[in-house]
Design an enzyme around this catalytic site. Structure first.
Site, PDB file in Angstrom:
ATOM      1  N   HIS A  94      33.173  -0.298  73.218  1.00  0.00           N
ATOM      2  CA  HIS A  94      33.685  -0.901  71.976  1.00  0.00           C
ATOM      3  C   HIS A  94      34.225   0.155  71.007  1.00  0.00           C
ATOM      4  O   HIS A  94      34.669  -0.164  69.919  1.00  0.00           O
ATOM      5  CB  HIS A  94      32.591  -1.714  71.275  1.00  0.00           C
ATOM      6  CG  HIS A  94      32.143  -2.903  72.067  1.00  0.00           C
ATOM      7  ND1 HIS A  94      33.023  -3.875  72.496  1.00  0.00           N
ATOM      8  CD2 HIS A  94      30.926  -3.271  72.528  1.00  0.00           C
ATOM      9  CE1 HIS A  94      32.345  -4.800  73.183  1.00  0.00           C
ATOM     10  NE2 HIS A  94      31.077  -4.451  73.234  1.00  0.00           N
ATOM     11  N   ASP A 149      31.990  -5.808  81.827  1.00  0.00           N
ATOM     12  CA  ASP A 149      30.991  -6.170  80.815  1.00  0.00           C
ATOM     13  C   ASP A 149      31.330  -7.574  80.299  1.00  0.00           C
ATOM     14  O   ASP A 149      32.479  -7.987  80.306  1.00  0.00           O
ATOM     15  CB  ASP A 149      31.073  -5.145  79.672  1.00  0.00           C
ATOM     16  CG  ASP A 149      29.927  -5.232  78.695  1.00  0.00           C
ATOM     17  OD1 ASP A 149      29.023  -4.393  78.788  1.00  0.00           O
ATOM     18  OD2 ASP A 149      29.944  -6.131  77.828  1.00  0.00           O
ATOM     19  N   HIS A 170      31.251  -8.574  77.327  1.00  0.00           N
ATOM     20  CA  HIS A 170      31.999  -8.468  76.076  1.00  0.00           C
ATOM     21  C   HIS A 170      33.360  -7.849  76.343  1.00  0.00           C
ATOM     22  O   HIS A 170      33.499  -7.008  77.234  1.00  0.00           O
ATOM     23  CB  HIS A 170      31.227  -7.594  75.081  1.00  0.00           C
ATOM     24  CG  HIS A 170      29.848  -8.092  74.778  1.00  0.00           C
ATOM     25  ND1 HIS A 170      28.736  -7.605  75.432  1.00  0.00           N
ATOM     26  CD2 HIS A 170      29.413  -9.048  73.929  1.00  0.00           C
ATOM     27  CE1 HIS A 170      27.661  -8.243  74.970  1.00  0.00           C
ATOM     28  NE2 HIS A 170      28.048  -9.129  74.069  1.00  0.00           N
ATOM     29  N   ASP A 222      25.938  -7.456  81.415  1.00  0.00           N
ATOM     30  CA  ASP A 222      25.486  -8.565  80.586  1.00  0.00           C
ATOM     31  C   ASP A 222      26.121  -9.897  80.977  1.00  0.00           C
ATOM     32  O   ASP A 222      25.928 -10.904  80.303  1.00  0.00           O
ATOM     33  CB  ASP A 222      25.665  -8.262  79.093  1.00  0.00           C
ATOM     34  CG  ASP A 222      26.847  -7.375  78.815  1.00  0.00           C
ATOM     35  OD1 ASP A 222      27.717  -7.250  79.690  1.00  0.00           O
ATOM     36  OD2 ASP A 222      26.906  -6.800  77.709  1.00  0.00           O
TER      37      ASP A 222
HETATM   38 ZN   LIG Z   1      28.443  -5.923  76.605  1.00  0.00          ZN
END
Ligand SMILES: [Zn+2]
Ligand SMILES: [Zn+2]
Lengths: 450, 561
Positions: A110, A149, A151, A238
């Site tokens: 991120h 991931d 996200h 995740d």
């Molecule tokens: Zn993540």
């Protein structure tokens, strides 16, 4: 090639946490440690264990503009985590291993080009630091990053947004239902790198079946056509059905099969916060798949395949996404040519970036030089108030390693001109052609060169 | 008066140490078919002119178990594995008679899959039919919950009481299932012959009316009382190299330089590292037959090269070793050896230099090169091999894994201060190696028998490891494999677990007659993790290790030069 081992670098950072109860805490890789040590993975002839080392400040500066400087944004833990990916990169490029997996924390995907603080548990983008290192040291040009991931890998997307030689593919839970709220299909890269950013926002509760449909029908064909020199897996875990922060239905077997198909040269651990019921099994699965070990006997204690059927609605939606994104990728050349033909000097983009962990709100104006001969270079005007109440206004010039001479020269002269502008606190120049990273402190009139 | 005997591959060495002096020493060629015989021959030589009642302790290091393992000797032994989920079963290829049972335990000690009684009974019947009575049982995560292993052991006791069953959780408690399984297997296989050897030794001592306590040297450089050694034959593998390392430490006692110890014997050289006064341990445990074990051991590297390594002409080229056909020519041997080459070229005046020259000349003629060229060639090869092995040791040390930030940040490069030479051929080779590497070297008049001295004066070591999990209400203790409940009532802190570990070490020390060493114990591992689910702390996990590190017994005050 076949007989070389898989390199594993396991760095659980047992003495580092964002805060005691934060998902990024000491305990995160504890059970993974128990599992892979108890299995005796590191003793196997198919595995070679590597040791972490500290990344250099310069390695960070190659990928990021840290405000006010690198030391302010990284702790030793970040340097070890990023440095560990470089150890694996070296082992791969020096022919010691057939592929490698850096099971490291803190994570990084991120973290964007400009770093004012911690976003989504990340300060430094490990993969980006590694990619710039691979390019500088081993002259690798074309790479693909597949971010698995749950996200959206918004940091990695931001860093390579204008880079036509880095294919960034991210599949994740739909940004309307999960942090960071981006990664929609129409985010496809800058004007001269259109189509080399591919987002695959999946509906919540997507299972192994849905993700493997995407892999078989979209990711693999695109990789086939792009022909990267190296494939990197930004290996978040995740998507797992037990993850407390997301709502997907991926299993350890699914992750293992994904890595078998994708055959990444390097995998780097990202998120994954089901520390006890997912991580030990998913990490094992990835290691076994990369090392070519049969993973049929690996499963989570409560895994029942029949519980994980893809719903017809999800499948319908996924098929639609695959079709749209495959078309977009096929037509990318046309769109880039059209953008070049606009005959503009600079394309301007405004952005506001929120740092959830540190509650920082950053304003950015990004300008890309629409070069006739290359992917262009970019300048970023960024301002933000840090947690310590200091307000910074900085000007960043980023010259890619693969750009034309005219872009390189213009980047340097722009830096020299900007040094006289008193409205900024710092002027930065990322000159990847000369591998030089300059920072000019306007108030002190001092320059730092890395 | 302290006696140390090291039964090595080529020689058996012994010393009698008393008040800063070596009172007596002996060296005999080892009879590999009858180690007890070589041992007693050396003992009898040592005991001439000595009052038996003045002997305070006898320490023995022996290659017996190592020999049994490397020559694949011992009764047919079954290895019963309970691996559960994870790696495929075919990755556990360590014993010819391996069997797999259902059952699965996870890292918290939870049972994920129950054992199958019918399957266990069938397997026991099968072993009865095959007449296999030696059995090792190993379950994945049995170190966190050994109920499956104990169940199998229990059913054996009922259905097949003749079988001797070793369970892995009692041989080791650390993580690493294959190492634990292999250690249990080797234990089951060698324990009987090991005890036979100890019994014959005790009988021989009784015949001689020697009542001094007998200790056995372990691979980690510490001793253990003979009774404690009965159950852990594997602890003695690589005690030979451990004796060398402790010998190197003993002749330089009181210093804390970074040293490499080279024990150059008849046919092999053992290399170990001393860092800041402490010998370096192998982080992965001793490796034997290409398999790692859970045996705590010094990091040692052995190369097949010694002073008696024979020089031969094979085809048109020179071959050095790896075997020995007898002593060096200068000591009346029939063939030129490595020692002879050094002796002649550097004029070392060892034995008969002219015999060295004559035998070397024969090799030189066959190779059609001048005699001095031959010697330089030999010396060049020896120095290269030793230097390569030393730098491989450094590399291994630098690649020790680190799992904490501070370990990575504080890592320092290894700066070698000194080479310590011990062993029969050290006086010949070490000065030349030191000069070549431009590093100070150290030799002592005791160097040739420093290994036996190291055994004689080493103190006992003891390591206790406690794993605690307050949420699962579980703790386990190594050694011995005790597993129990912490009790939910109180809130456990790191200090409490440290105390628990410390108490276990004291008890253990007391029961092995080592109480006086317990106060020397130091914690080497103190980890605690909060178990967080959601935003709540549900428990804590602890890993605590405490040990009496390798060192010397109180009576030892160095050896006068
Ligand atoms: Zn993540
Ligand atoms: Zn250009």
């Amino acid at each position: 090639m076949k007989n070389k081992p898989t390199g594993i670098l396991f760095f659980p950072a047992f003495d580092w946490a964002i805060s005691p109860t934060h998902p990024e805490r000491e305990e995160r890789l504890l059970y993974t440690r128990d599992q892979i040590f108890e299995e005796g993975i590191m003793d196997l002839p198919q595995i070679s264990e590597y040791n972490p080392k500290l990344a250099q400040i310069k390695d960070i500066a190659r990928a990021h503009f840290c405000v006010p400087d690198v030391a302010a944004q990284v702790t030793e833990a970040h340097l070890v985590s990023a440095g560990s990916t470089l150890v694996i990169a070296d082992a791969l490029m020096q022919g010691e291993i057939k592929n490698g997996f850096a099971i490291v924390r803190p994570p990084g995907h991120h973290s964007m080009t400009v770093s004012h603080g911690n976003r989504g548990f990340c300060n430094i983008n490990n993969e980006a630091v590694m990619i710039e290192y691979l390019r500088q040291k081993y002259h690798i040009k074309r790479l693909a990053i597949v971010d698995t991931d749950v996200h959206h890998g918004d940091g990695t997307q931001d860093i390579f947004w204008h880079d036509p030689d880095v294919l960034f593919i991210s599949f994740h839970q739909d940004g309307r239902t999960l942090y960071p709220g981006s990664g929609f299909m129409e985010e496809r890269g800058g004007p001269l790198a259109y189509g080399t950013t591919i987002n695959i926002p999946l509906p919540p509760r997507t299972t192994d079946i849905g993700i493997h449909f995407v892999l078989d029908n979209l990711v693999m064909p695109i990789l086939e056509e792009f022909k990267p020199e190296l494939i990197i897996n930004s290996a978040g875990q995740d998507n797992h059905y037990t993850d407390p922060l997301a709502d997907m239905r991926f299993s350890a077997q699914g992750y293992a099969r994904l890595n078998e198909k994708l055959a990444p040269d390097i995998a780097v651990l990202e998120g994954g916060y089901s520390v006890e019921t997912a991580l030990p099994y998913v990490n094992m699965g990835i290691i076994m798949a990369m090392a070519g070990i049969d993973y049929g006997n690996l499963r989570e204690p409560d895994y029942k395949p029949e519980r994980f059927k893809e719903s017809p609605q999800n499948m319908e939606e996924i098929k639609g996404i695959v079709k749209t994104q495959l078309n977009a990728f096929k037509n990318r050349g046309e769109i880039v040519a059209r953008n070049r033909a606009k005959n503009m000097d600079f394309e301007v983009i405004h952005k506001n970036i929120f740092y959830d962990t540190d509650y920082i709100s950053e304003d950015q104006t990004e300008r890309l030089r629409l070069c006739k001969n290359c992917g262009g270079f970019r300048v970023i005007h960024s301002s933000a108030q840090h947690r310590n109440a200091k307000y910074y206004e900085v000007y960043c010039i980023s010259v890619p390693g693969y750009c034309c001479d005219s872009c390189h020269q213009e980047g340097i002269s722009m830096y020299n001109q900007m040094k006289n502008k008193s409205s900024y606190d710092f002027i930065y120049l990322q000159d990847r052609i000369d591998d030089q990273y300059r920072s000019f402190d306007i108030s002190k009139e001092t320059e730092t060169v890395l | 008066m302290l006696i140390g005997i090291d039964v090595g591959g080529t020689f058996t060495d012994g010393v009698v140490y008393h008040r800063n002096q070596i009172l007596n020493w002996a060296k005999e060629a080892t009879d590999s078919d009858n180690l007890a015989h070589s041992l007693l021959a050396v003992l009898d030589k040592l005991l001439m002119d000595i009052q038996f009642d003045e002997i305070e302790r006898i320490v023995l290091s022996t290659t017996l178990v190592t020999n049994l393992i490397t020559t694949d000797s011992g009764p047919r032994t079954a290895l019963i594995l309970i691996p559960g989920y994870g790696l495929p079963f075919d990755s556990y290829d360590m014993a010819p008679d391996s069997f797999f049972l259902k059952g699965c335990i996870d890292f918290r000690g939870n049972e994920l899959e129950a054992p199958d009684y019918n399957e266990i009974n069938d397997m026991i019947r099968h072993l009865q039919e095959m007449d296999i009575t030696r059995v090792a049982v190993a379950g994945k995560f049995a170190n966190r919950n050994n109920s499956h292993e104990r169940l199998v052991q229990h059913i054996f006791a009922e259905k097949f009481p003749q079988a001797q069953v070793i369970i892995s959780s009692q041989t080791a408690q650390q993580l690493n299932f294959p190492r634990r399984a292999y250690t249990a297997y080797l234990t089951a296989r060698t324990i009987e012959m090991w005890n036979d050897f100890l019994d014959s030794l005790l009988k021989a001592l009784a015949d001689r009316e020697i009542k001094a306590p007998v200790h056995i040297l372990k691979a980690d450089g510490g001793t253990m009382p003979l009774d404690a050694a009965r159950n852990s034959p594997c602890e003695t593998i690589f005690s030979g190299p451990a004796a060398s390392t402790m010998g190197g430490l003993a002749i330089t006692t009181g210093e804390s330089k970074n040293s490499v110890v080279l024990d150059i014997g008849g046919t092999t050289t053992d290399i170990s590292l001393i860092i800041g006064g402490q010998p370096l341990h192998a982080s992965k445990g001793a490796k034997i037959n290409e398999q790692y074990t859970h045996v705590k051991s010094f990091a040692v590297r052995s190369i097949p090269l010694g002073g008696d390594s024979v020089l031969r002409v094979k085809g048109d080229s020179l071959q050095i070793g790896p075997d020995r056909v007898g002593p060096a020519a200068c000591f009346g041997g029939g063939s030129a050896t490595v020692t002879d080459a050094f002796n002649y070229i550097y004029d070392l005046d060892i034995g008969s230099v002219s015999d060295s020259r004559d035998k070397l000349q024969m090799v030189a003629v066959s190779l059609n090169i001048p005699l001095t060229d031959l010697c330089h060639q030999v010396i060049q090869v020896i120095l290269e091999r030793l230097k390569n092995a030393i730098s491989a040791m450094f590399k291994e040390w630098e690649q020790e894994p680190a799992y904490k930030v501070w370990e990575v940040v504080n890592r320092k490069p290894f700066q070698l201060d000194r080479i310590i030479g011990i062993g029969a051929a050290s006086q010949v080779i070490i000065p030349i190696l030191g000069a070549d590497m431009k590093i100070e070297h150290f030799l002592h008049h005791c160097s040739p028998i420093a290994n036996a001295l190291g055994s004689a004066v080493s103190r006992p070591t003891l390591t206790v490891h406690v794993h605690g999990d307050t949420q699962a209400d579980l703790y386990t203790v190594e050694p011995g494999g005790k597993q129990g409940q912490l009790g939910k009532k109180r809130s456990w802190q790191l200090e409490d677990i440290k105390e628990l570990a410390s108490r276990h070490l004291e008890e253990l020390a007391l029961s092995s007659g080592l109480a006086s060493y317990a106060r020397e114990a130091q914690f080497f591992r103190e980890e605690q993790f909060n178990v967080i689910r959601g935003w709540d702390r549900l428990g804590k996990m602890f890993e605590v290790g405490i040990q009496i590190t390798p060192g010397f017994i109180e009576e030892f005050k160095g050896v006068t030069e």
